[in-house]
Design a protein around this motif. Structure first.
Motif, PDB file in Angstrom:
ATOM      1  N   LEU A  58      41.314  32.449  44.814  1.00 40.88           N
ATOM      2  CA  LEU A  58      42.258  31.731  45.777  1.00 40.88           C
ATOM      3  C   LEU A  58      42.359  32.559  47.074  1.00 40.88           C
ATOM      4  CD1 LEU A  58      44.994  30.521  43.325  1.00 40.88           C
ATOM      5  CD2 LEU A  58      43.072  29.435  44.187  1.00 40.88           C
ATOM      6  N   THR A  59      42.200  33.847  47.171  1.00 41.68           N
ATOM      7  CA  THR A  59      42.240  34.383  48.411  1.00 41.68           C
ATOM      8  C   THR A  59      41.059  33.960  49.387  1.00 41.68           C
ATOM      9  OG1 THR A  59      41.138  36.475  47.746  1.00 41.68           O
ATOM     10  CG2 THR A  59      43.335  36.410  47.490  1.00 41.68           C
ATOM     11  N   ALA A  60      39.616  33.994  48.743  1.00 40.08           N
ATOM     12  CA  ALA A  60      38.571  33.607  49.337  1.00 40.08           C
ATOM     13  C   ALA A  60      38.829  31.966  49.849  1.00 40.08           C
ATOM     14  CB  ALA A  60      37.318  33.752  48.355  1.00 40.08           C
ATOM     15  N   ALA A  61      39.453  31.453  48.780  1.00 42.32           N
ATOM     16  CA  ALA A  61      39.748  29.896  49.325  1.00 42.32           C
ATOM     17  C   ALA A  61      40.776  30.000  50.533  1.00 42.32           C
ATOM     18  CB  ALA A  61      40.155  29.085  47.977  1.00 42.32           C
TER      19      ALA A  61
ATOM     20  N   THR B 203      41.463  34.452  39.136  1.00 47.38           N
ATOM     21  CA  THR B 203      42.156  33.443  39.897  1.00 47.38           C
ATOM     22  C   THR B 203      42.529  34.575  41.454  1.00 47.38           C
ATOM     23  OG1 THR B 203      43.183  32.875  37.830  1.00 47.38           O
ATOM     24  CG2 THR B 203      44.356  32.428  39.941  1.00 47.38           C
ATOM     25  N   ALA B 204      42.916  35.441  41.464  1.00 46.50           N
ATOM     26  CA  ALA B 204      43.183  35.906  42.679  1.00 46.50           C
ATOM     27  C   ALA B 204      42.069  36.265  43.508  1.00 46.50           C
ATOM     28  CB  ALA B 204      43.661  37.705  42.316  1.00 46.50           C
TER      29      ALA B 204
ATOM     30  N   GLN C 239      30.361  25.356  45.020  1.00 52.04           N
ATOM     31  CA  GLN C 239      29.378  26.162  45.501  1.00 52.04           C
ATOM     32  C   GLN C 239      29.717  26.904  46.538  1.00 52.04           C
ATOM     33  OE1 GLN C 239      26.285  24.926  44.512  1.00 52.04           O
ATOM     34  NE2 GLN C 239      25.000  26.139  46.003  1.00 52.04           N
ATOM     35  N   ARG C 240      30.467  26.708  47.500  1.00 56.27           N
ATOM     36  CA  ARG C 240      30.967  27.629  48.669  1.00 56.27           C
ATOM     37  C   ARG C 240      31.648  28.605  47.990  1.00 56.27           C
ATOM     38  NH1 ARG C 240      30.053  29.474  52.414  1.00 56.27           N
ATOM     39  NH2 ARG C 240      30.429  29.278  54.417  1.00 56.27           N
ATOM     40  N   LEU C 241      32.572  28.407  47.287  1.00 58.79           N
ATOM     41  CA  LEU C 241      33.513  29.390  46.751  1.00 58.79           C
ATOM     42  C   LEU C 241      32.789  30.377  45.813  1.00 58.79           C
ATOM     43  CD1 LEU C 241      36.763  27.500  45.608  1.00 58.79           C
ATOM     44  CD2 LEU C 241      36.460  29.318  47.095  1.00 58.79           C
ATOM     45  N   HIS C 242      31.725  29.964  45.260  1.00 56.55           N
ATOM     46  CA  HIS C 242      30.934  30.860  44.303  1.00 56.55           C
ATOM     47  C   HIS C 242      29.931  31.542  45.404  1.00 56.55           C
ATOM     48  CE1 HIS C 242      27.411  32.137  42.165  1.00 56.55           C
ATOM     49  NE2 HIS C 242      26.446  31.413  42.995  1.00 56.55           N
ATOM     50  N   GLN C 243      29.346  31.374  46.268  1.00 55.01           N
ATOM     51  CA  GLN C 243      28.679  31.993  47.260  1.00 55.01           C
ATOM     52  C   GLN C 243      29.549  33.036  48.079  1.00 55.01           C
ATOM     53  OE1 GLN C 243      27.694  29.131  50.359  1.00 55.01           O
ATOM     54  NE2 GLN C 243      25.535  28.408  49.195  1.00 55.01           N
ATOM     55  N   VAL C 244      30.743  32.795  48.169  1.00 55.50           N
ATOM     56  CA  VAL C 244      31.572  33.751  48.847  1.00 55.50           C
ATOM     57  C   VAL C 244      32.093  34.685  47.927  1.00 55.50           C
ATOM     58  CG1 VAL C 244      33.883  33.821  50.280  1.00 55.50           C
ATOM     59  CG2 VAL C 244      32.331  32.079  50.608  1.00 55.50           C
ATOM     60  N   THR C 245      32.545  34.180  46.861  1.00 58.24           N
ATOM     61  CA  THR C 245      33.299  35.472  45.984  1.00 58.24           C
ATOM     62  C   THR C 245      32.374  35.917  44.799  1.00 58.24           C
ATOM     63  OG1 THR C 245      33.819  33.536  44.095  1.00 58.24           O
ATOM     64  CG2 THR C 245      35.430  33.861  45.829  1.00 58.24           C
ATOM     65  N   GLY C 246      31.009  35.231  44.668  1.00 59.61           N
ATOM     66  CA  GLY C 246      30.509  35.933  43.605  1.00 59.61           C
ATOM     67  C   GLY C 246      30.735  35.277  42.097  1.00 59.61           C
ATOM     68  N   VAL C 247      32.104  34.910  41.895  1.00 59.08           N
ATOM     69  CA  VAL C 247      32.384  34.268  40.671  1.00 59.08           C
ATOM     70  C   VAL C 247      31.367  33.116  40.753  1.00 59.08           C
ATOM     71  CG1 VAL C 247      34.221  32.876  39.640  1.00 59.08           C
ATOM     72  CG2 VAL C 247      34.563  35.003  41.082  1.00 59.08           C
ATOM     73  N   SER C 248      31.065  32.901  39.175  1.00 59.28           N
ATOM     74  CA  SER C 248      29.949  32.049  39.022  1.00 59.28           C
ATOM     75  C   SER C 248      30.619  30.356  39.070  1.00 59.28           C
ATOM     76  CB  SER C 248      29.296  32.034  37.541  1.00 59.28           C
ATOM     77  OG  SER C 248      30.067  31.239  36.562  1.00 59.28           O
ATOM     78  N   ARG C 249      29.740  29.640  39.340  1.00 58.63           N
ATOM     79  CA  ARG C 249      30.149  28.388  39.693  1.00 58.63           C
ATOM     80  C   ARG C 249      30.672  27.522  38.350  1.00 58.63           C
ATOM     81  NH1 ARG C 249      26.946  23.526  40.972  1.00 58.63           N
ATOM     82  NH2 ARG C 249      25.401  24.308  39.501  1.00 58.63           N
TER      83      ARG C 249
ATOM     84  N   PRO D 280      45.004  33.392  22.423  1.00 60.29           N
ATOM     85  CA  PRO D 280      46.088  32.274  23.133  1.00 60.29           C
ATOM     86  C   PRO D 280      45.023  32.090  24.579  1.00 60.29           C
ATOM     87  CG  PRO D 280      46.731  34.600  23.475  1.00 60.29           C
ATOM     88  CD  PRO D 280      45.621  34.828  22.587  1.00 60.29           C
ATOM     89  N   ALA D 281      45.461  31.032  24.899  1.00 58.77           N
ATOM     90  CA  ALA D 281      44.996  30.331  26.210  1.00 58.77           C
ATOM     91  C   ALA D 281      45.374  31.008  27.373  1.00 58.77           C
ATOM     92  CB  ALA D 281      45.176  28.531  26.204  1.00 58.77           C
ATOM     93  N   GLY D 282      45.071  32.167  27.569  1.00 59.68           N
ATOM     94  CA  GLY D 282      45.375  32.919  28.699  1.00 59.68           C
ATOM     95  C   GLY D 282      44.400  32.168  30.061  1.00 59.68           C
ATOM     96  N   PRO D 283      45.102  32.401  31.223  1.00 60.98           N
ATOM     97  CA  PRO D 283      44.422  31.809  32.218  1.00 60.98           C
ATOM     98  C   PRO D 283      43.220  32.776  32.264  1.00 60.98           C
ATOM     99  CG  PRO D 283      46.424  33.012  32.933  1.00 60.98           C
ATOM    100  CD  PRO D 283      46.410  33.129  31.356  1.00 60.98           C
ATOM    101  N   ALA D 284      42.820  32.999  33.740  1.00 61.06           N
ATOM    102  CA  ALA D 284      41.817  33.907  33.910  1.00 61.06           C
ATOM    103  C   ALA D 284      41.991  35.322  33.835  1.00 61.06           C
ATOM    104  CB  ALA D 284      40.836  33.381  35.369  1.00 61.06           C
TER     105      ALA D 284
END
Lengths: 179, 179, 179, 179
Positions: free
Chosen positions: C19-22, C15-16, C37-47, C7-11
DNA sequence: ATTTAACCGAGACGGTACGTCCCGTCTTTAC
DNA sequence: GTAAAGACGGGACGTACCGTCTCGGTTAAAT
């Protein structure tokens, strides 16, 4: 229009740097490696610059071909001797790599480029025949029978071009023509 | 060991769906389109499934070739007639596309596959000659001179294969051999 | 439709993380920093992942706002007391940053989001007035006169919201209404 | 010393060309469009030139604001009449766009510029009150209550400034002051 | 009929390449 | 000395694909 400002000069020596690297890449990894990215990694020239001058890999290939020297030999006047010499020259070019690599690259590339290149490859042999007064149709048959196997060797079978076989084909044509 | 559960069967008709779509893609857009992604878009079969069965595009290509029928014709015993018939058949195959497309695809692909495929293509002609008692070296020369130009036409020059020229080459070989 | 497969689960907890980094980024560097880009740099989550879930910075902003709690307070029934309390609460929210940052961000963002957010901000005060039986037009005037200066302080003048002034405005409204 | 060459004047009419185009851009596409690149595309003035004169987009914005005329009106001496007139003028400016666009642009820009601009906007109203002998604190309250809602309308709610409401606020202040 | 292994779909995730756009600096040329 | 033209490196942007993975459902044989 006043046409002011710095004239549209080409690059500095960027062109040289990139194209030599491109040739190396083509020989080492095939046409698929002629990428802006790849060229950037190898040369250090920035991706932007490469896209500016050669928007597509095809453009790089075209530039490479334009640069490559197509050697000219002067005919001795003796048909047999000239034909054999021309075939030897062609085998040499195919053995020494760049030409074979170009061919493989061109199979996946622009049709225009491909045709031009192949015709250029066949031209010298055809010229020798025509200078000897061979009728056009017969000349084309001969060129096909003699040269095509060499191309197939290089392109599909990955074996050294069968130089001896080519010379035998030349002899066959000559005796046939003499009859 | 109890060896229970569903046995490791192949797919259902997934294989058929994917491979026919793959052939269409190959003909329409070239070997570069034989992607898991692309096949998924076209067939609706999920990406996972495709990766499961054909991990690389090369595997798809190989499967395609394995599926393709390589027609068998029985010899009449008359060398001239058989040779001309074989050449006609080859020209037909090259004209009707899939073979030519395979060839183009294979230029950029795995060398093993490529060699196998080309040899298969040459084999029938070679067989006819050998059955007629032609010495091995002479047979290879003849095949090269007759068939290679056809391949060059299809691969490099994008022209319909020169059927008439091929038949002339056959005749040349036959008269030469008769002497 | 059979609705098969996962099923189409979210992430996952992506997400957490994001969004906190954001929120941190928004507070520290403003809306301009809410970049994939910026969020990727900060969180390590891929672009890729970020683009998948929040295709535009606006989507990140919207997600942030949806997450942010909009506190509810229950009315005491006394108009004056409730109004002052509501204003105090609003001043607190504006002082404690996120709300002010949201406002600045929203000036450059989607109009829909902006309107919704501002209305939500004004709603509690408006509710208090309406519960006290104030006619609609008068209520809107009052809200505008009392709250807008606070928003302007936060948005344009970069000064702490003038809490005292707001309370004076409330008193002015109350005495006026009493007359 | 011969003092040859073109004297160090500013530009010719380049300045005019660029700044009017910049204003158009600002109104049409927002502050984000005030780019050297963008200005070059629109005006034809070369990128170099633009960088020379306005190294950053902020400089363009500042130049625009410096150019914009801030209209002066002379007071009649009657407080009520002058206040209403001043508010009308402000509403006109906000309705006719450039001022609102400036405000939006400035939210994301340099704080110094922003403060200066807003104070300039409030100044005329404040001046009228001060000329009438209003104590400083009371004047600031009144200005906030009257003008801020207009700014919020333009900046956050995208509605035409509520001129009638502003006039009501003026009246409320006047009666309050008279008491 | 139940079990159970395999198939299949859907999609999350990290990663890489692509081609485009913009930025800021610079050099060269023309006026 | 100003302006134009453009080369160059750098970086972001948004898209697309890749290969791996984890789930959940479905199916079909073997018991």
């Amino acid at each position: 229009m006043t046409r002011t400002g710095r004239p549209a000069g080409p690059a500095s020596d960027t062109t040289a740097t990139v194209l030599t690297a491109a040739l190396d890449l083509l020989l080492a990894e095939g046409a698929g490696a002629l990428t802006a990215q790849r060229l950037h990694q190898v040369t250090g020239v920035s991706r932007s610059t490469i896209y500016r001058h050669w928007p597509t890999p095809n453009d790089v290939l075209a530039a490479l071909i334009d640069v490559a020297p197509s050697p000219r030999r002067q005919p001795s006047g003796d048909l047999a001797q000239d034909l054999h010499a021309e075939i030897d020259a062609l085998c040499d070019r195919l053995r020494d790599k760049p030409v074979a690599a170009f061919l493989r690259a061109l199979v996946a590339a622009d049709a225009g480029l491909r045709h031009r290149y192949v015709e250029d490859l066949l031209a010298p042999v055809q010229a020798v025949l025509r200078d000897a007064g061979t009728p056009r149709a017969a000349a084309e048959d001969a060129v096909a029978a003699i040269v095509s196997p060499l191309l197939v060797d290089a392109l599909l079978l990955d074996r050294p071009t069968a130089r001896a076989r080519a010379h035998r084909a030349v002899d066959l044509y000559l005796t046939e023509a003499a009859r």
